[in-house]
Design a protein around this motif. Structure first.
Motif, PDB file in Angstrom:
ATOM      1  N   ASP A 135      95.261  77.332  42.397  1.00  0.00           N
ATOM      2  CA  ASP A 135      95.367  77.317  40.932  1.00  0.00           C
ATOM      3  C   ASP A 135      96.667  77.992  40.464  1.00  0.00           C
ATOM      4  O   ASP A 135      96.705  78.656  39.425  1.00  0.00           O
ATOM      5  CB  ASP A 135      94.137  77.976  40.282  1.00  0.00           C
ATOM      6  N   ASN A 136      97.731  77.794  41.255  1.00  0.00           N
ATOM      7  CA  ASN A 136      99.084  78.226  40.882  1.00  0.00           C
ATOM      8  C   ASN A 136      99.215  79.734  40.750  1.00  0.00           C
ATOM      9  O   ASN A 136      99.791  80.242  39.775  1.00  0.00           O
ATOM     10  CB  ASN A 136      99.547  77.546  39.584  1.00  0.00           C
ATOM     11  N   GLN A 137      98.712  80.430  41.765  1.00  0.00           N
ATOM     12  CA  GLN A 137      98.812  81.879  41.742  1.00  0.00           C
ATOM     13  C   GLN A 137      98.910  82.416  43.164  1.00  0.00           C
ATOM     14  O   GLN A 137      98.316  81.868  44.092  1.00  0.00           O
ATOM     15  CB  GLN A 137      97.580  82.480  41.054  1.00  0.00           C
ATOM     16  N   VAL A 138      99.681  83.476  43.337  1.00  0.00           N
ATOM     17  CA  VAL A 138      99.688  84.258  44.571  1.00  0.00           C
ATOM     18  C   VAL A 138      99.179  85.639  44.217  1.00  0.00           C
ATOM     19  O   VAL A 138      99.716  86.295  43.315  1.00  0.00           O
ATOM     20  CB  VAL A 138     101.094  84.345  45.197  1.00  0.00           C
ATOM     21  N   ASP A 139      98.123  86.066  44.902  1.00  0.00           N
ATOM     22  CA  ASP A 139      97.521  87.367  44.619  1.00  0.00           C
ATOM     23  C   ASP A 139      97.936  88.407  45.645  1.00  0.00           C
ATOM     24  O   ASP A 139      98.028  88.106  46.851  1.00  0.00           O
ATOM     25  CB  ASP A 139      95.990  87.260  44.636  1.00  0.00           C
ATOM     26  N   LEU A 140      98.158  89.624  45.193  1.00  0.00           N
ATOM     27  CA  LEU A 140      98.268  90.772  46.070  1.00  0.00           C
ATOM     28  C   LEU A 140      96.853  91.320  46.245  1.00  0.00           C
ATOM     29  O   LEU A 140      96.198  91.677  45.263  1.00  0.00           O
ATOM     30  CB  LEU A 140      99.169  91.843  45.451  1.00  0.00           C
ATOM     31  N   VAL A 141      96.378  91.348  47.486  1.00  0.00           N
ATOM     32  CA  VAL A 141      95.023  91.807  47.784  1.00  0.00           C
ATOM     33  C   VAL A 141      95.114  93.127  48.548  1.00  0.00           C
ATOM     34  O   VAL A 141      95.690  93.187  49.630  1.00  0.00           O
ATOM     35  CB  VAL A 141      94.241  90.770  48.612  1.00  0.00           C
ATOM     36  N   ARG A 142      94.545  94.165  47.970  1.00  0.00           N
ATOM     37  CA  ARG A 142      94.616  95.496  48.567  1.00  0.00           C
ATOM     38  C   ARG A 142      93.464  95.713  49.552  1.00  0.00           C
ATOM     39  O   ARG A 142      92.463  95.006  49.509  1.00  0.00           O
ATOM     40  CB  ARG A 142      94.593  96.546  47.460  1.00  0.00           C
ATOM     41  N   PRO A 143      93.586  96.723  50.414  1.00  0.00           N
ATOM     42  CA  PRO A 143      92.526  96.971  51.412  1.00  0.00           C
ATOM     43  C   PRO A 143      91.149  97.213  50.816  1.00  0.00           C
ATOM     44  O   PRO A 143      90.129  96.937  51.464  1.00  0.00           O
ATOM     45  CB  PRO A 143      93.042  98.208  52.154  1.00  0.00           C
TER      46      PRO A 143
ATOM     47  N   GLY B 221     107.268  79.141  39.195  1.00  0.00           N
ATOM     48  CA  GLY B 221     107.538  77.845  39.805  1.00  0.00           C
ATOM     49  C   GLY B 221     106.486  77.369  40.780  1.00  0.00           C
ATOM     50  O   GLY B 221     106.666  76.326  41.410  1.00  0.00           O
ATOM     51  N   LEU B 222     105.384  78.085  40.910  1.00  0.00           N
ATOM     52  CA  LEU B 222     104.336  77.654  41.838  1.00  0.00           C
ATOM     53  C   LEU B 222     103.722  76.336  41.388  1.00  0.00           C
ATOM     54  O   LEU B 222     103.440  76.140  40.202  1.00  0.00           O
ATOM     55  CB  LEU B 222     103.250  78.722  41.940  1.00  0.00           C
ATOM     56  N   GLN B 223     103.503  75.448  42.359  1.00  0.00           N
ATOM     57  CA  GLN B 223     102.888  74.144  42.108  1.00  0.00           C
ATOM     58  C   GLN B 223     101.875  73.878  43.228  1.00  0.00           C
ATOM     59  O   GLN B 223     102.170  73.254  44.227  1.00  0.00           O
ATOM     60  CB  GLN B 223     103.947  73.039  42.106  1.00  0.00           C
ATOM     61  N   THR B 224     100.670  74.422  43.064  1.00  0.00           N
ATOM     62  CA  THR B 224      99.640  74.387  44.102  1.00  0.00           C
ATOM     63  C   THR B 224     100.160  75.021  45.395  1.00  0.00           C
ATOM     64  O   THR B 224     100.358  74.353  46.412  1.00  0.00           O
ATOM     65  CB  THR B 224      99.148  72.961  44.401  1.00  0.00           C
ATOM     66  N   PRO B 225     100.399  76.321  45.383  1.00  0.00           N
ATOM     67  CA  PRO B 225     100.865  76.989  46.604  1.00  0.00           C
ATOM     68  C   PRO B 225      99.803  76.927  47.691  1.00  0.00           C
ATOM     69  O   PRO B 225      98.601  77.069  47.426  1.00  0.00           O
ATOM     70  CB  PRO B 225     101.111  78.426  46.145  1.00  0.00           C
ATOM     71  N   THR B 226     100.240  76.705  48.929  1.00  0.00           N
ATOM     72  CA  THR B 226      99.306  76.447  50.018  1.00  0.00           C
ATOM     73  C   THR B 226      99.300  77.507  51.106  1.00  0.00           C
ATOM     74  O   THR B 226      98.321  77.616  51.850  1.00  0.00           O
ATOM     75  CB  THR B 226      99.659  75.111  50.687  1.00  0.00           C
ATOM     76  N   SER B 227     100.368  78.262  51.248  1.00  0.00           N
ATOM     77  CA  SER B 227     100.455  79.205  52.358  1.00  0.00           C
ATOM     78  C   SER B 227     101.518  80.255  52.054  1.00  0.00           C
ATOM     79  O   SER B 227     102.272  80.133  51.084  1.00  0.00           O
ATOM     80  CB  SER B 227     100.769  78.476  53.673  1.00  0.00           C
ATOM     81  N   ILE B 228     101.570  81.272  52.921  1.00  0.00           N
ATOM     82  CA  ILE B 228     102.502  82.388  52.747  1.00  0.00           C
ATOM     83  C   ILE B 228     103.066  82.751  54.123  1.00  0.00           C
ATOM     84  O   ILE B 228     102.358  82.699  55.128  1.00  0.00           O
ATOM     85  CB  ILE B 228     101.796  83.642  52.189  1.00  0.00           C
TER      86      ILE B 228
ATOM     87  N   VAL C  84     106.898  80.987  50.130  1.00  0.00           N
ATOM     88  CA  VAL C  84     105.698  80.378  49.556  1.00  0.00           C
ATOM     89  C   VAL C  84     105.918  78.872  49.370  1.00  0.00           C
ATOM     90  O   VAL C  84     106.598  78.463  48.425  1.00  0.00           O
ATOM     91  CB  VAL C  84     105.319  81.000  48.196  1.00  0.00           C
ATOM     92  N   PRO C  85     105.371  78.031  50.242  1.00  0.00           N
ATOM     93  CA  PRO C  85     105.439  76.595  50.020  1.00  0.00           C
ATOM     94  C   PRO C  85     104.422  76.156  48.968  1.00  0.00           C
ATOM     95  O   PRO C  85     103.295  76.648  48.943  1.00  0.00           O
ATOM     96  CB  PRO C  85     105.078  75.994  51.394  1.00  0.00           C
ATOM     97  N   SER C  86     104.821  75.243  48.108  1.00  0.00           N
ATOM     98  CA  SER C  86     103.914  74.641  47.126  1.00  0.00           C
ATOM     99  C   SER C  86     103.847  73.141  47.366  1.00  0.00           C
ATOM    100  O   SER C  86     104.883  72.467  47.409  1.00  0.00           O
ATOM    101  CB  SER C  86     104.416  74.897  45.698  1.00  0.00           C
ATOM    102  N   ALA C  87     102.641  72.617  47.517  1.00  0.00           N
ATOM    103  CA  ALA C  87     102.462  71.202  47.857  1.00  0.00           C
ATOM    104  C   ALA C  87     102.203  70.305  46.659  1.00  0.00           C
ATOM    105  O   ALA C  87     102.206  69.075  46.793  1.00  0.00           O
ATOM    106  CB  ALA C  87     101.315  71.043  48.857  1.00  0.00           C
ATOM    107  N   ALA C  88     101.960  70.878  45.488  1.00  0.00           N
ATOM    108  CA  ALA C  88     101.716  70.097  44.267  1.00  0.00           C
ATOM    109  C   ALA C  88     100.537  69.145  44.405  1.00  0.00           C
ATOM    110  O   ALA C  88     100.507  68.088  43.778  1.00  0.00           O
ATOM    111  CB  ALA C  88     102.971  69.320  43.860  1.00  0.00           C
ATOM    112  N   TYR C  89      99.555  69.529  45.212  1.00  0.00           N
ATOM    113  CA  TYR C  89      98.374  68.673  45.378  1.00  0.00           C
ATOM    114  C   TYR C  89      97.650  68.432  44.056  1.00  0.00           C
ATOM    115  O   TYR C  89      97.166  67.336  43.788  1.00  0.00           O
ATOM    116  CB  TYR C  89      97.379  69.312  46.343  1.00  0.00           C
ATOM    117  N   LEU C  90      97.559  69.474  43.234  1.00  0.00           N
ATOM    118  CA  LEU C  90      96.803  69.371  41.988  1.00  0.00           C
ATOM    119  C   LEU C  90      97.687  69.141  40.775  1.00  0.00           C
ATOM    120  O   LEU C  90      97.251  68.548  39.787  1.00  0.00           O
ATOM    121  CB  LEU C  90      95.965  70.641  41.777  1.00  0.00           C
ATOM    122  N   THR C  91      98.920  69.607  40.831  1.00  0.00           N
ATOM    123  CA  THR C  91      99.799  69.450  39.678  1.00  0.00           C
ATOM    124  C   THR C  91     100.554  68.130  39.682  1.00  0.00           C
ATOM    125  O   THR C  91     101.000  67.657  38.636  1.00  0.00           O
ATOM    126  CB  THR C  91     100.831  70.585  39.627  1.00  0.00           C
ATOM    127  N   ASN C  92     100.717  67.548  40.892  1.00  0.00           N
ATOM    128  CA  ASN C  92     101.484  66.300  41.041  1.00  0.00           C
ATOM    129  C   ASN C  92     102.879  66.426  40.433  1.00  0.00           C
ATOM    130  O   ASN C  92     103.398  65.499  39.813  1.00  0.00           O
ATOM    131  CB  ASN C  92     100.732  65.121  40.411  1.00  0.00           C
TER     132      ASN C  92
END
Length: 310
Positions: free
Chosen positions: A253-261, A274-281, A290-298
Protein backbone atom coordinates in the motif's frame (compact mmCIF):
# COMPACT_ATOMS: atom_id res chain seq x y z
CA UNK A 1 5.67 -9.83 -5.51
CA UNK A 2 12.33 -5.00 -14.98
CA UNK A 3 14.86 -2.29 -16.87
CA UNK A 4 14.25 -0.01 -19.91
CA UNK A 5 17.52 1.80 -20.51
CA UNK A 6 20.97 1.64 -18.98
CA UNK A 7 21.20 3.57 -15.73
CA UNK A 8 23.49 6.55 -15.53
CA UNK A 9 26.30 6.48 -13.03
CA UNK A 10 25.21 6.43 -9.40
CA UNK A 11 26.53 9.94 -8.85
CA UNK A 12 24.61 11.27 -11.82
CA UNK A 13 21.43 9.55 -10.71
CA UNK A 14 21.62 11.03 -7.24
CA UNK A 15 22.34 14.47 -8.57
CA UNK A 16 19.51 14.47 -11.09
CA UNK A 17 16.74 12.67 -9.22
CA UNK A 18 13.94 14.67 -7.72
CA UNK A 19 14.17 15.37 -4.01
CA UNK A 20 11.53 13.52 -2.02
CA UNK A 21 9.79 15.14 0.90
CA UNK A 22 8.22 12.52 3.13
CA UNK A 23 11.11 10.31 4.33
CA UNK A 24 11.54 10.08 8.09
CA UNK A 25 14.30 8.78 10.34
CA UNK A 26 16.36 6.70 9.94
CA UNK A 27 16.01 7.24 6.19
CA UNK A 28 16.91 10.41 4.36
CA UNK A 29 17.64 11.74 0.88
CA UNK A 30 15.43 9.28 -1.03
CA UNK A 31 15.88 9.36 -4.80
CA UNK A 32 14.29 7.52 -7.69
CA UNK A 33 17.34 5.98 -9.33
CA UNK A 34 15.55 4.31 -12.25
CA UNK A 35 12.12 4.32 -13.85
CA UNK A 36 10.98 1.12 -15.54
CA UNK A 37 8.39 0.34 -18.21
CA UNK A 38 5.07 -1.38 -17.63
CA UNK A 39 4.71 -1.84 -21.39
CA UNK A 40 7.55 -4.38 -21.35
CA UNK A 41 6.62 -5.90 -17.97
CA UNK A 42 9.54 -4.28 -16.15
CA UNK A 43 8.28 -4.89 -12.60
CA UNK A 44 10.98 -5.62 -10.00
CA UNK A 45 9.88 -8.16 -7.43
CA UNK A 46 12.91 -8.98 -5.31
CA UNK A 47 16.50 -7.88 -4.78
CA UNK A 48 19.84 -8.95 -3.39
CA UNK A 49 23.02 -6.87 -3.23
CA UNK A 50 26.61 -8.12 -3.44
CA UNK A 51 29.70 -6.79 -1.64
CA UNK A 52 30.37 -4.19 -4.33
CA UNK A 53 26.89 -2.70 -4.07
CA UNK A 54 25.68 -4.25 -7.31
CA UNK A 55 21.98 -5.09 -7.15
CA UNK A 56 20.43 -8.22 -8.62
CA UNK A 57 16.72 -7.87 -9.40
CA UNK A 58 14.09 -10.42 -10.32
CA UNK A 59 11.57 -9.13 -12.84
CA UNK A 60 8.53 -11.18 -11.95
CA UNK A 61 6.45 -11.36 -15.11
CA UNK A 62 9.33 -10.92 -17.56
CA UNK A 63 10.97 -13.97 -15.85
CA UNK A 64 14.34 -12.18 -15.91
CA UNK A 65 17.31 -11.74 -13.57
CA UNK A 66 19.00 -8.37 -14.10
CA UNK A 67 22.15 -7.16 -12.31
CA UNK A 68 22.73 -3.43 -11.94
CA UNK A 69 26.24 -2.26 -11.02
CA UNK A 70 27.03 0.72 -8.77
CA UNK A 71 28.06 2.54 -11.95
CA UNK A 72 24.59 2.02 -13.39
CA UNK A 73 25.35 -0.67 -15.98
CA UNK A 74 22.71 -3.38 -16.35
CA UNK A 75 22.01 -6.37 -18.53
CA UNK A 76 19.69 -9.36 -18.61
CA UNK A 77 21.70 -12.13 -16.99
CA UNK A 78 19.12 -14.86 -17.48
CA UNK A 79 15.55 -15.45 -18.60
CA UNK A 80 13.72 -18.45 -17.23
CA UNK A 81 11.77 -20.61 -19.68
CA UNK A 82 8.11 -19.85 -20.19
CA UNK A 83 5.59 -22.61 -19.49
CA UNK A 84 3.47 -23.92 -22.34
CA UNK A 85 0.44 -22.74 -20.36
CA UNK A 86 0.85 -21.02 -17.01
CA UNK A 87 -1.70 -21.65 -14.28
CA UNK A 88 0.07 -20.12 -11.30
CA UNK A 89 -2.25 -19.92 -8.26
CA UNK A 90 -3.56 -16.40 -7.55
CA UNK A 91 -1.73 -14.97 -10.57
CA UNK A 92 -2.45 -17.09 -13.64
CA UNK A 93 0.94 -16.31 -15.17
CA UNK A 94 4.55 -17.28 -14.54
CA UNK A 95 6.07 -15.52 -11.54
CA UNK A 96 9.77 -15.10 -10.73
CA UNK A 97 9.99 -14.32 -7.04
CA UNK A 98 12.72 -14.33 -4.41
CA UNK A 99 16.45 -14.16 -5.05
CA UNK A 100 19.52 -15.04 -2.99
CA UNK A 101 23.22 -14.93 -3.81
CA UNK A 102 26.05 -17.16 -2.60
CA UNK A 103 29.57 -15.85 -1.98
CA UNK A 104 30.82 -17.48 -5.21
CA UNK A 105 28.27 -15.53 -7.25
CA UNK A 106 25.75 -18.33 -7.67
CA UNK A 107 22.20 -16.98 -7.76
CA UNK A 108 19.09 -18.79 -6.56
CA UNK A 109 15.52 -17.82 -7.44
CA UNK A 110 12.02 -19.10 -6.82
CA UNK A 111 9.85 -19.70 -9.85
CA UNK A 112 6.11 -20.42 -9.95
CA UNK A 113 4.23 -21.42 -13.11
CA UNK A 114 1.46 -23.75 -11.96
CA UNK A 115 3.18 -26.57 -13.86
CA UNK A 116 5.10 -29.46 -12.37
CA UNK A 117 7.97 -29.26 -14.86
CA UNK A 118 9.05 -25.69 -14.02
CA UNK A 119 7.83 -24.68 -10.55
CA UNK A 120 10.60 -24.77 -7.98
CA UNK A 121 14.04 -23.50 -7.09
CA UNK A 122 16.30 -22.43 -9.94
CA UNK A 123 19.96 -21.48 -9.97
CA UNK A 124 22.34 -19.59 -12.23
CA UNK A 125 26.07 -20.08 -11.74
CA UNK A 126 28.55 -17.48 -13.04
CA UNK A 127 28.80 -17.96 -16.79
CA UNK A 128 26.11 -20.63 -16.77
CA UNK A 129 22.51 -21.06 -17.80
CA UNK A 130 19.55 -21.20 -15.44
CA UNK A 131 18.45 -24.68 -14.43
CA UNK A 132 16.08 -26.10 -11.84
CA UNK A 133 17.69 -27.83 -8.86
CA UNK A 134 14.54 -28.65 -6.88
CA UNK A 135 10.86 -29.05 -7.60
CA UNK A 136 8.20 -27.40 -5.45
CA UNK A 137 4.44 -28.06 -5.49
CA UNK A 138 2.89 -26.77 -8.71
CA UNK A 139 -0.29 -25.78 -6.86
CA UNK A 140 1.66 -23.47 -4.56
CA UNK A 141 3.33 -20.07 -4.91
CA UNK A 142 7.02 -20.18 -3.92
CA UNK A 143 7.95 -16.63 -3.06
CA UNK A 144 10.47 -15.42 -0.46
CA UNK A 145 13.95 -16.98 -0.38
CA UNK A 146 16.89 -16.98 2.01
CA UNK A 147 20.25 -18.77 1.96
CA UNK A 148 21.99 -20.08 5.07
CA UNK A 149 25.64 -19.85 4.02
CA UNK A 150 26.81 -21.81 7.06
CA UNK A 151 24.71 -24.91 6.43
CA UNK A 152 24.25 -24.67 2.67
CA UNK A 153 20.48 -24.75 3.02
CA UNK A 154 17.79 -22.61 1.47
CA UNK A 155 14.47 -21.56 2.99
CA UNK A 156 11.44 -20.72 0.83
CA UNK A 157 8.02 -19.32 1.70
CA UNK A 158 4.94 -20.63 -0.08
CA UNK A 159 2.32 -17.88 -0.05
CA UNK A 160 -0.56 -20.18 -1.04
CA UNK A 161 0.14 -23.18 1.19
CA UNK A 162 1.33 -20.97 4.04
CA UNK A 163 4.47 -22.94 4.86
CA UNK A 164 8.25 -22.56 4.80
CA UNK A 165 10.28 -25.17 2.95
CA UNK A 166 13.90 -26.12 3.55
CA UNK A 167 16.16 -27.74 0.98
CA UNK A 168 19.85 -28.16 0.16
CA UNK A 169 21.30 -25.35 -1.98
CA UNK A 170 22.99 -27.99 -4.15
CA UNK A 171 19.54 -29.37 -4.99
CA UNK A 172 17.36 -32.15 -3.70
CA UNK A 173 14.03 -32.70 -2.06
CA UNK A 174 12.30 -29.82 -0.31
CA UNK A 175 10.69 -30.52 3.05
CA UNK A 176 8.24 -28.44 5.08
CA UNK A 177 10.35 -26.83 7.79
CA UNK A 178 7.65 -24.68 9.42
CA UNK A 179 3.88 -24.53 9.27
CA UNK A 180 1.05 -23.11 11.33
CA UNK A 181 -1.86 -20.67 11.27
CA UNK A 182 0.44 -17.68 11.60
CA UNK A 183 1.93 -18.53 8.19
CA UNK A 184 -1.32 -19.36 6.41
CA UNK A 185 -3.26 -16.96 4.17
CA UNK A 186 -6.64 -15.63 5.23
CA UNK A 187 -7.79 -14.48 1.79
CA UNK A 188 -5.04 -14.17 -0.83
CA UNK A 189 -1.45 -14.81 0.32
CA UNK A 190 0.17 -15.80 3.60
CA UNK A 191 3.90 -16.33 4.21
CA UNK A 192 5.73 -13.91 1.95
CA UNK A 193 9.03 -12.18 2.73
CA UNK A 194 11.84 -14.17 4.33
CA UNK A 195 15.19 -13.52 6.04
CA UNK A 196 17.65 -15.41 8.27
CA UNK A 197 18.74 -13.29 11.24
CA UNK A 198 20.06 -13.78 14.77
CA UNK A 199 19.40 -17.50 15.09
CA UNK A 200 15.96 -17.51 13.51
CA UNK A 201 13.97 -17.47 10.31
CA UNK A 202 11.91 -14.31 10.00
CA UNK A 203 8.90 -14.06 7.69
CA UNK A 204 5.95 -11.83 6.91
CA UNK A 205 2.31 -12.73 6.35
CA UNK A 206 0.83 -10.47 3.67
CA UNK A 207 -2.84 -11.08 4.50
CA UNK A 208 -2.41 -10.75 8.26
CA UNK A 209 0.03 -7.82 8.20
CA UNK A 210 2.45 -9.49 10.59
CA UNK A 211 6.18 -10.01 11.12
CA UNK A 212 7.03 -13.47 12.42
CA UNK A 213 10.14 -14.95 14.03
CA UNK A 214 10.78 -18.70 14.09
CA UNK A 215 13.83 -19.63 16.18
CA UNK A 216 16.03 -22.59 15.34
CA UNK A 217 16.08 -25.38 17.90
CA UNK A 218 19.39 -26.98 18.90
CA UNK A 219 18.86 -29.56 16.16
CA UNK A 220 17.95 -27.01 13.48
CA UNK A 221 14.20 -27.65 13.53
CA UNK A 222 11.62 -24.88 13.66
CA UNK A 223 10.76 -23.59 17.10
CA UNK A 224 7.50 -21.97 18.10
CA UNK A 225 6.33 -19.18 15.77
CA UNK A 226 6.50 -15.78 17.46
CA UNK A 227 4.46 -12.79 16.26
CA UNK A 228 6.85 -9.84 16.54
CA UNK A 229 4.77 -7.09 14.91
CA UNK A 230 1.20 -6.59 13.71
CA UNK A 231 -0.93 -3.98 11.97
CA UNK A 232 0.90 -3.69 8.65
CA UNK A 233 -1.59 -4.50 5.87
CA UNK A 234 -0.14 -5.86 2.63
CA UNK A 235 3.35 -6.35 4.07
CA UNK A 236 5.74 -7.87 1.54
CA UNK A 237 9.49 -8.41 1.95
CA UNK A 238 11.85 -6.70 4.39
CA UNK A 239 15.47 -6.22 5.48
CA UNK A 240 17.22 -5.62 8.78
CA UNK A 241 19.00 -2.31 9.29
CA UNK A 242 21.94 -3.85 11.17
CA UNK A 243 22.87 -6.48 13.74
CA UNK A 244 19.84 -5.76 15.92
CA UNK A 245 16.21 -6.69 15.26
CA UNK A 246 15.13 -3.35 13.78
CA UNK A 247 13.93 -3.81 10.22
CA UNK A 248 12.45 -2.00 7.23
CA UNK A 249 9.38 -3.58 5.67
CA UNK A 250 7.91 -2.92 2.22
CA UNK A 251 4.13 -2.69 2.08
CA UNK A 252 2.08 -3.00 -1.08
CA UNK A 253 0.00 0.00 0.00
CA UNK A 254 2.87 2.34 -0.95
CA UNK A 255 4.66 2.46 2.36
CA UNK A 256 7.94 1.34 3.91
CA UNK A 257 7.72 0.90 7.67
CA UNK A 258 10.47 1.06 10.26
CA UNK A 259 9.71 -1.83 12.63
CA UNK A 260 11.37 -1.72 16.03
CA UNK A 261 12.27 -4.74 18.20
CA UNK A 262 9.26 -4.08 20.46
CA UNK A 263 6.89 -4.36 17.48
CA UNK A 264 6.04 -0.68 17.15
CA UNK A 265 6.31 0.70 13.65
CA UNK A 266 6.13 3.99 11.81
CA UNK A 267 6.23 5.02 8.16
CA UNK A 268 9.72 5.78 6.87
CA UNK A 269 8.83 6.18 3.17
CA UNK A 270 5.49 6.76 1.42
CA UNK A 271 4.02 7.39 -2.01
CA UNK A 272 5.23 11.00 -1.65
CA UNK A 273 8.77 9.61 -2.02
CA UNK A 274 7.84 7.80 -5.23
CA UNK A 275 6.82 4.36 -3.98
CA UNK A 276 4.60 2.43 -6.40
CA UNK A 277 3.70 -0.89 -4.73
CA UNK A 278 7.10 -1.50 -3.13
CA UNK A 279 7.91 -5.21 -3.02
CA UNK A 280 11.23 -5.70 -1.23
CA UNK A 281 14.13 -4.04 0.59
CA UNK A 282 17.90 -4.42 0.54
CA UNK A 283 20.39 -2.74 2.88
CA UNK A 284 24.03 -2.34 1.90
CA UNK A 285 26.10 -0.26 4.30
CA UNK A 286 24.36 3.10 4.59
CA UNK A 287 22.29 2.64 1.44
CA UNK A 288 18.74 1.28 1.23
CA UNK A 289 17.33 -0.08 -2.05
CA UNK A 290 13.56 -0.26 -2.55
CA UNK A 291 12.17 -1.76 -5.78
CA UNK A 292 8.58 -0.83 -6.66
CA UNK A 293 6.67 -3.11 -9.03
CA UNK A 294 3.52 -0.98 -9.50
CA UNK A 295 1.35 -4.08 -9.22
CA UNK A 296 -1.52 -2.10 -7.72
CA UNK A 297 -0.86 1.41 -8.97
CA UNK A 298 -0.12 0.45 -12.59
CA UNK A 299 2.15 3.48 -12.75
CA UNK A 300 5.89 4.12 -12.78
CA UNK A 301 7.63 0.96 -11.51
CA UNK A 302 10.99 2.11 -10.20
CA UNK A 303 14.02 1.63 -7.99
CA UNK A 304 14.38 4.01 -5.05
CA UNK A 305 17.61 4.62 -3.15
CA UNK A 306 17.78 6.22 0.29
CA UNK A 307 20.44 6.95 2.88
CA UNK A 308 20.33 4.97 6.14
CA UNK A 309 21.35 7.13 9.09
CA UNK A 310 23.16 4.85 11.52
Amino acid sequence: MYVRTALATAATLLASAATATAATEPLSHPRIAAHFSLATSQQPENITVDRTGSAYLTFSFARQIVPVTPGGHEHVLATLPAPAKASTPNLGKAFLGGIARADDGTLYVTYATGTADLTGLWTVRPGGRPHRVAALPADGLPNGLALDRHTGRLYVTDSVHGVIYRLPARGGKAVVWAKGRALEPSSFAGANGLKLHNGAVWATNLDKGTVLRIPFTAGGAAGRIQVRATGMPSIDDFAFTGHGDTLLAARDDNQVDLVRPDGTHTAALTAADGLQTPTSIAVHGDRVYVPSAAYLTNKDPNLLLAHLDQ
